[in-house]
Design a protein around this motif. Structure first.
Motif, PDB file in Angstrom:
ATOM      1  N   SER A   1       0.780  -1.446  -0.125  1.00 45.87           N
ATOM      2  CA  SER A   1       0.539   0.126  -0.024  1.00 45.87           C
ATOM      3  C   SER A   1       0.589   1.637   0.143  1.00 45.87           C
ATOM      4  O   SER A   1       1.596   1.090   1.110  1.00 45.87           O
ATOM      5  CB  SER A   1      -0.994   0.205   0.849  1.00 45.87           C
ATOM      6  N   ASN A   2       0.190   2.016  -0.753  1.00 42.70           N
ATOM      7  CA  ASN A   2       1.062   3.258  -0.693  1.00 42.70           C
ATOM      8  C   ASN A   2       0.173   4.644  -0.006  1.00 42.70           C
ATOM      9  O   ASN A   2       0.734   5.635  -0.359  1.00 42.70           O
ATOM     10  CB  ASN A   2       1.435   3.968  -2.333  1.00 42.70           C
ATOM     11  N   SER A   3      -0.998   4.372  -0.303  1.00 39.41           N
ATOM     12  CA  SER A   3      -1.933   4.992   0.105  1.00 39.41           C
ATOM     13  C   SER A   3      -2.377   4.815   1.121  1.00 39.41           C
ATOM     14  O   SER A   3      -3.675   3.088   0.475  1.00 39.41           O
ATOM     15  CB  SER A   3      -2.353   5.971  -0.133  1.00 39.41           C
ATOM     16  N   GLY A   4      -3.150   4.634   2.688  1.00 39.80           N
ATOM     17  CA  GLY A   4      -4.421   4.229   3.571  1.00 39.80           C
ATOM     18  C   GLY A   4      -3.962   2.264   4.033  1.00 39.80           C
ATOM     19  O   GLY A   4      -3.159   1.895   3.705  1.00 39.80           O
ATOM     20  N   GLU A   5      -4.727   2.102   3.893  1.00 42.91           N
ATOM     21  CA  GLU A   5      -5.809   0.497   3.732  1.00 42.91           C
ATOM     22  C   GLU A   5      -5.514  -0.137   2.840  1.00 42.91           C
ATOM     23  O   GLU A   5      -6.718   0.012   2.605  1.00 42.91           O
ATOM     24  CB  GLU A   5      -6.745   0.632   4.943  1.00 42.91           C
ATOM     25  N   ILE A   6      -5.293  -1.592   2.604  1.00 39.89           N
ATOM     26  CA  ILE A   6      -5.936  -1.945   0.599  1.00 39.89           C
ATOM     27  C   ILE A   6      -5.584  -3.576   1.326  1.00 39.89           C
ATOM     28  O   ILE A   6      -5.318  -4.210   2.370  1.00 39.89           O
ATOM     29  CB  ILE A   6      -4.879  -1.941   0.464  1.00 39.89           C
ATOM     30  N   TYR A   7      -6.687  -4.015   1.325  1.00 39.39           N
ATOM     31  CA  TYR A   7      -6.930  -5.470   1.277  1.00 39.39           C
ATOM     32  C   TYR A   7      -7.044  -6.458   0.129  1.00 39.39           C
ATOM     33  O   TYR A   7      -7.384  -5.779  -1.040  1.00 39.39           O
ATOM     34  CB  TYR A   7      -8.703  -6.163   1.777  1.00 39.39           C
ATOM     35  N   ARG A   8      -6.298  -7.229  -0.431  1.00 44.92           N
ATOM     36  CA  ARG A   8      -5.812  -7.425  -1.995  1.00 44.92           C
ATOM     37  C   ARG A   8      -6.421  -9.265  -1.756  1.00 44.92           C
ATOM     38  O   ARG A   8      -5.886  -9.938  -0.922  1.00 44.92           O
ATOM     39  CB  ARG A   8      -4.451  -7.788  -2.108  1.00 44.92           C
ATOM     40  N   GLY A   9      -7.258  -9.511  -2.592  1.00 44.43           N
ATOM     41  CA  GLY A   9      -8.077 -10.550  -2.517  1.00 44.43           C
ATOM     42  C   GLY A   9      -9.668 -10.915  -1.433  1.00 44.43           C
ATOM     43  O   GLY A   9      -9.770 -10.011  -0.738  1.00 44.43           O
ATOM     44  N   PRO A  10      -9.437 -11.683  -1.664  1.00 46.78           N
ATOM     45  CA  PRO A  10      -9.737 -13.311  -2.794  1.00 46.78           C
ATOM     46  C   PRO A  10      -9.633 -12.372  -3.917  1.00 46.78           C
ATOM     47  O   PRO A  10     -10.437 -11.580  -4.165  1.00 46.78           O
ATOM     48  CB  PRO A  10     -10.697 -14.252  -2.713  1.00 46.78           C
ATOM     49  N   CYS A  11      -9.513 -12.855  -5.326  1.00 45.90           N
ATOM     50  CA  CYS A  11      -9.403 -12.153  -7.375  1.00 45.90           C
ATOM     51  C   CYS A  11      -8.804 -13.453  -7.389  1.00 45.90           C
ATOM     52  O   CYS A  11      -8.645 -14.337  -7.281  1.00 45.90           O
ATOM     53  CB  CYS A  11      -8.736 -10.942  -7.301  1.00 45.90           C
ATOM     54  N   THR A  12      -9.378 -12.859  -9.120  1.00 48.96           N
ATOM     55  CA  THR A  12      -9.059 -14.322  -9.761  1.00 48.96           C
ATOM     56  C   THR A  12      -7.024 -13.778 -10.713  1.00 48.96           C
ATOM     57  O   THR A  12      -6.467 -14.839 -10.615  1.00 48.96           O
ATOM     58  CB  THR A  12     -10.275 -13.332 -11.592  1.00 48.96           C
ATOM     59  N   ASP A  13      -7.534 -12.685 -10.630  1.00 45.34           N
ATOM     60  CA  ASP A  13      -6.115 -11.814 -10.955  1.00 45.34           C
ATOM     61  C   ASP A  13      -5.333 -11.933  -9.871  1.00 45.34           C
ATOM     62  O   ASP A  13      -4.909 -10.922  -8.952  1.00 45.34           O
ATOM     63  CB  ASP A  13      -6.431 -10.341 -11.851  1.00 45.34           C
TER      64      ASP A  13
ATOM     65  N   ILE B   1       0.565  -6.529  -6.214  1.00 44.87           N
ATOM     66  CA  ILE B   1       1.572  -5.640  -7.342  1.00 44.87           C
ATOM     67  C   ILE B   1       2.303  -4.262  -5.979  1.00 44.87           C
ATOM     68  O   ILE B   1       1.241  -3.520  -5.596  1.00 44.87           O
ATOM     69  CB  ILE B   1       0.616  -5.103  -8.043  1.00 44.87           C
ATOM     70  N   PHE B   2       2.709  -4.417  -5.785  1.00 43.17           N
ATOM     71  CA  PHE B   2       3.539  -3.874  -4.710  1.00 43.17           C
ATOM     72  C   PHE B   2       3.932  -2.016  -5.006  1.00 43.17           C
ATOM     73  O   PHE B   2       4.719  -2.162  -6.015  1.00 43.17           O
ATOM     74  CB  PHE B   2       4.606  -4.056  -4.163  1.00 43.17           C
ATOM     75  N   LYS B   3       2.824  -1.294  -5.129  1.00 45.04           N
ATOM     76  CA  LYS B   3       3.079   0.548  -5.400  1.00 45.04           C
ATOM     77  C   LYS B   3       3.743   1.142  -3.857  1.00 45.04           C
ATOM     78  O   LYS B   3       4.399   2.266  -5.376  1.00 45.04           O
ATOM     79  CB  LYS B   3       1.720   0.926  -4.563  1.00 45.04           C
TER      80      LYS B   3
ATOM     81  N   ASP C   1      -2.145  -4.528   4.404  1.00 40.63           N
ATOM     82  CA  ASP C   1      -1.101  -3.252   4.594  1.00 40.63           C
ATOM     83  C   ASP C   1      -1.973  -2.111   4.350  1.00 40.63           C
ATOM     84  O   ASP C   1      -3.024  -1.840   3.944  1.00 40.63           O
ATOM     85  CB  ASP C   1      -0.007  -3.949   2.927  1.00 40.63           C
ATOM     86  N   ASN C   2      -1.092  -1.291   5.271  1.00 38.84           N
ATOM     87  CA  ASN C   2      -1.528   0.128   4.729  1.00 38.84           C
ATOM     88  C   ASN C   2       0.760   0.298   5.242  1.00 38.84           C
ATOM     89  O   ASN C   2       0.992   0.502   4.696  1.00 38.84           O
ATOM     90  CB  ASN C   2      -1.583   0.635   6.186  1.00 38.84           C
TER      91      ASN C   2
END
Length: 245
Positions: A120-132, A136-138, A229-230
């Motif tokens: 995460s490059n800003s705020g909070e981020i949840y990644r997944g579940p997803c097809t892709d 990608i680490f920003k 991540d945050n």
């Protein structure tokens, strides 16, 4: 030795019978006897000389044989030394080649390849579940050599060499938590935590990989996986070149 003795006996026989042959005077017979005696002495002396020469020849033959044996041994030693010298020359040539390679390496600075990123490059981020499932680490802390692409999340090796990679993952118990480090689309190492009741999980892993120039390394989620991540940098990815080959 037998032939000489036979000759002497024959001469002695002549000495014994000669006076009865004819009309020689006493003086002639005496002179003849002395001549024959001198002849016998000469024969005996010649015989002794011949025996001495035979012994000298035998001794010379022994010395010649010993010399031949010594020369044969010296030739074998020289052949052995020649073989050892050839082996040493081969190793020396190989060492010179390695030294030349080292000189060439020393003459060129090793490329400075290193990166460190978080999800995460800003705020909070949840990644997944997803097809892709690619991560990608920003947020880029460093990217020496620009081998990491923050648009795709892929690290591309610029040179052949040994590379060190590490990553950490963080997530909550509602989903599988963890990630997979992929090399050219093939799983290498991973972190994994199944859903638990403790609320959150974190884990990390690291590896040294030999990469050829152009090989690609990236991170992926597990099926049905999720990470969080945050700006505290819980989920990260880093790598650098140890040395080129």
């Amino acid at each position: 030795m037998g032939s000489w003795a036979l000759l002497v006996l024959t001469l002695l026989g002549f000495l014994c019978v000669e006076p009865a042959f004819g009309q020689r005077g006493d003086m002639d017979v005496g002179e003849w006897m002395r001549a024959q005696e001198k002849l016998i002495k000469n024969f005996l002396e010649n015989q002794r000389n011949a025996e001495t020469q035979q012994k000298d020849l035998e001794a010379l033959e022994d010395r010649l044989n010993a010399t031949v044996d010594e020369l044969t041994r010296q030739k074998a030693d020289m052949d052995k030394l020649k073989k050892e010298n050839e082996d040493l020359q081969t190793r020396l040539n190989a060492s010179e080649i390695e030294i030349d390679k080292l000189k060439q390496t020393d003459g060129k600075a090793a490329p400075q390849i290193a990166f460190s990123v978080s999800l995460s490059n800003s705020g909070e981020i949840y990644r997944g579940p997803c097809t892709d499932k690619s991560l990608i680490f920003k947020r880029v802390f460093s990217n020496s050599g620009d081998a990491y692409d923050q648009n795709t999340g892929i690290f591309t090796a610029p040179v052949d060499g040994f590379y060190f990679f590490s990553f950490s993952t963080y997530g909550y118990n509602t989903n599988v938590m963890g990630a997979i480090l992929m090399k050219n689309g093939i799983l290498q190492i991973s972190t994994y935590e199944s859903p638990t009741a403790d609320g959150s999980d974190s884990s990390s892993n690291a590896v040294v990989l030999r990469l050829a120039a152009g090989d690609k390394v990236h991170m992926e989620l597990w099926d049905n996986g999720r990470v969080f991540d945050n700006l505290n940098g819980h989920t990260t990815f880093s790598g650098f070149l140890l040395f080129p080959v």
